[in-house]
Enzyme design. Structure first.
Site, short mmCIF file in Angstrom:
data_model
loop_
_atom_site.label_atom_id
_atom_site.label_comp_id
_atom_site.label_asym_id
_atom_site.label_seq_id
_atom_site.Cartn_x
_atom_site.Cartn_y
_atom_site.Cartn_z
CE LYS A 1 -3.62 -2.10 2.56
NZ LYS A 1 -4.85 -2.18 1.88
NE ARG B 1 -10.76 -10.14 -2.05
CZ ARG B 1 -11.04 -9.23 -2.91
NH1 ARG B 1 -11.08 -9.65 -4.48
NH2 ARG B 1 -11.10 -8.06 -2.72
#
Length: 447
Positions: A233, A307
């Site tokens: 990020k 996920r």
């Protein structure tokens, strides 16, 4: 401290008003005015104030109130609407505001003021007692969310969950260490954990007061800090990543609240805890991992890690514990922030019958949710995005990112009634956790 019809009466009383002949009362919604001669603090409200706005105004007023007060709760019934809902919103907002929050300062945070909630009626007392339990665990969730990532590691969060669960009758808690996770073949969770110096943990909480009820599993994303992995990020997006474990805290708190309330329920929580780091052993982009249910997943983006851990958590709940319905809670996608802003949790389901139960629950909890689409094509793009595995964890078009993530997870539900809740926008406000969806899951789990 929140008191209920206590004999410990204070000098000042707070009342809600919508109009006043006293010129000293500030007639701005949410404004408080102390009239010392009347020993009363007036909170000005518009009669047409929505429950959402009422909650906001009460939280703000009681967060800054510098006095111990009696609260004339029934004065709030000037708001148009059902009195029971108004009562619940006001009580829970006061309990939310009265939580001092987690801090590690030389000077300890001052405890909240004492508020004596004054009201009449057995029905309102029952609502108060239930709200008190719910808000204990909402505030516990918030305190876990606020832990800095060097303290709130997977191991420490698991320890805090176990400690909080002690003494709650009927609650069974199991913590799986890394070796046991390996034995369970939770390859997706282990792939996310691969670069970390802190081992993964899976916390399972089970509460069943009636086995004739279908077992509902709450699965929580517990990424204690999300660097993005090798798909690192940018600096602006690293702030707030300690909140990426919010789903895990929410689901465990919900089950603990149901157990403490002795609710008629058959529920379990699965919290998949790890961080997502870079390092010499971290999973690389384009790696292929094997999930607990045997499906292979190509890693298109190491920053789509939530996920992955949820998929193995769902499989664990279904295959090892026999869950018949599944709900997951996760700070999953930035796309949901763009779609709904900070006002709504995003929800996804292909099962309308189960979703109707959920709608009743979140309306009763007075939490705000907006249903998003999930269709076959959303899964198809995830499957077509890999030429070497059953699916990819992140397809490249960036279209309908929240929906494709939900479809990926729905695959692992194996046809069970399933709801995905994306709390990426509602998890925290002003660098403090909100504990969203605890109240909703409490209502959903109660029969």
């Amino acid at each position: 401290m929140i008191l209920k019809n206590s004999n410990k009466s204070f000098d000042l009383t707070l009342k809600a008003v919508s109009s006043s002949k006293n010129e000293m009362v500030v007639k701005t919604p949410g404004a408080t005015t102390l009239i010392s001669e009347e020993k009363t603090i007036y909170l000005f409200l518009n009669e047409n104030t929505s429950l959402r706005k009422l909650e906001e105004l009460v939280k703000k007023a009681f967060s800054s109130l510098p006095y111990n007060v009696n609260v004339d709760i029934e004065s709030f019934f000037l708001i148009k609407g059902e009195e029971k809902s108004i009562f619940q919103v006001v009580v829970e907002a006061i309990m939310f505001a009265n939580n001092p929050g987690w801090a590690l300062k030389k000077e300890a945070s001052k405890p909240g003021n004492d508020f004596n909630i004054v009201f009449n009626g057995k029905e309102l007392e029952e609502i108060f007692n239930t709200s008190e339990i719910k808000m204990e665990f909402v505030n516990f969730t918030r305190d876990l969310q606020d832990l800095p990532p060097n303290i709130g590691t997977s191991v420490e969060v698991a320890n805090k969950l176990v400690e909080k669960s002690k003494g709650i009758a009927g609650l069974k808690v199991t913590v799986y260490n890394k070796k046991q996770i390996e034995d369970l073949k939770m390859g997706l969770l282990l792939g996310v954990n691969a670069g970390s110096s802190v081992d993964a943990r899976v916390v399972v909480m089970e509460y069943s007061s009636d086995t004739s009820i279908e077992k509902t599993a709450f699965i929580g994303k517990g990424i204690c800090f999300d660097s993005g992995g090798y798909n690192l990020k940018g600096s602006p997006f690293l702030k707030g990543m300690k909140f990426d474990m919010s789903g895990a805290a929410v689901v465990c708190s919900s089950v603990m609240a149901l157990a403490k309330a002795k609710a008629k329920a058959n529920v379990m929580a699965v919290a998949c805890l790890t961080d997502n780091r870079i390092g010499s052993t971290a999973t690389l982009t384009e790696s292929v991992l094997t999930s607990m249910n045997g499906a292979t997943v190509e890693i298109g983006n190491t920053d789509a890690e939530g996920r992955l851990v949820l998929a193995d958590g769902i499989t664990l709940a279904i295959r090892k514990f026999g869950a018949q319905k599944v709900v997951d809670v996760a700070t999953l996608t930035g796309a949901i922030v763009i779609a709904l802003g900070a006002w709504f949790t995003g929800s996804f389901s292909t099962n309308d019958t189960f979703y109707k139960e959920f709608e009743v629950a979140h309306n009763k909890a007075v939490e705000y949710v907006w249903r998003q689409p999930i269709i076959d094509e959303h899964l198809e793009v995830m499957q077509k995005a890999s030429k070497v595995a059953d699916m990819n964890n992140a397809e490249s078009s960036r279209q309908a990112g929240s929906s494709t993530a939900a479809a990926f997870l729905n695959y692992f539900a194996e046809g069970k009634p399933y709801i995905h809740l994306d709390i990426a926008a509602t998890d925290a406000t002003n660098d403090r956790g909100n504990g969203p969806m605890v109240k909703t899951l409490f209502e959903l789990g109660s029969k």
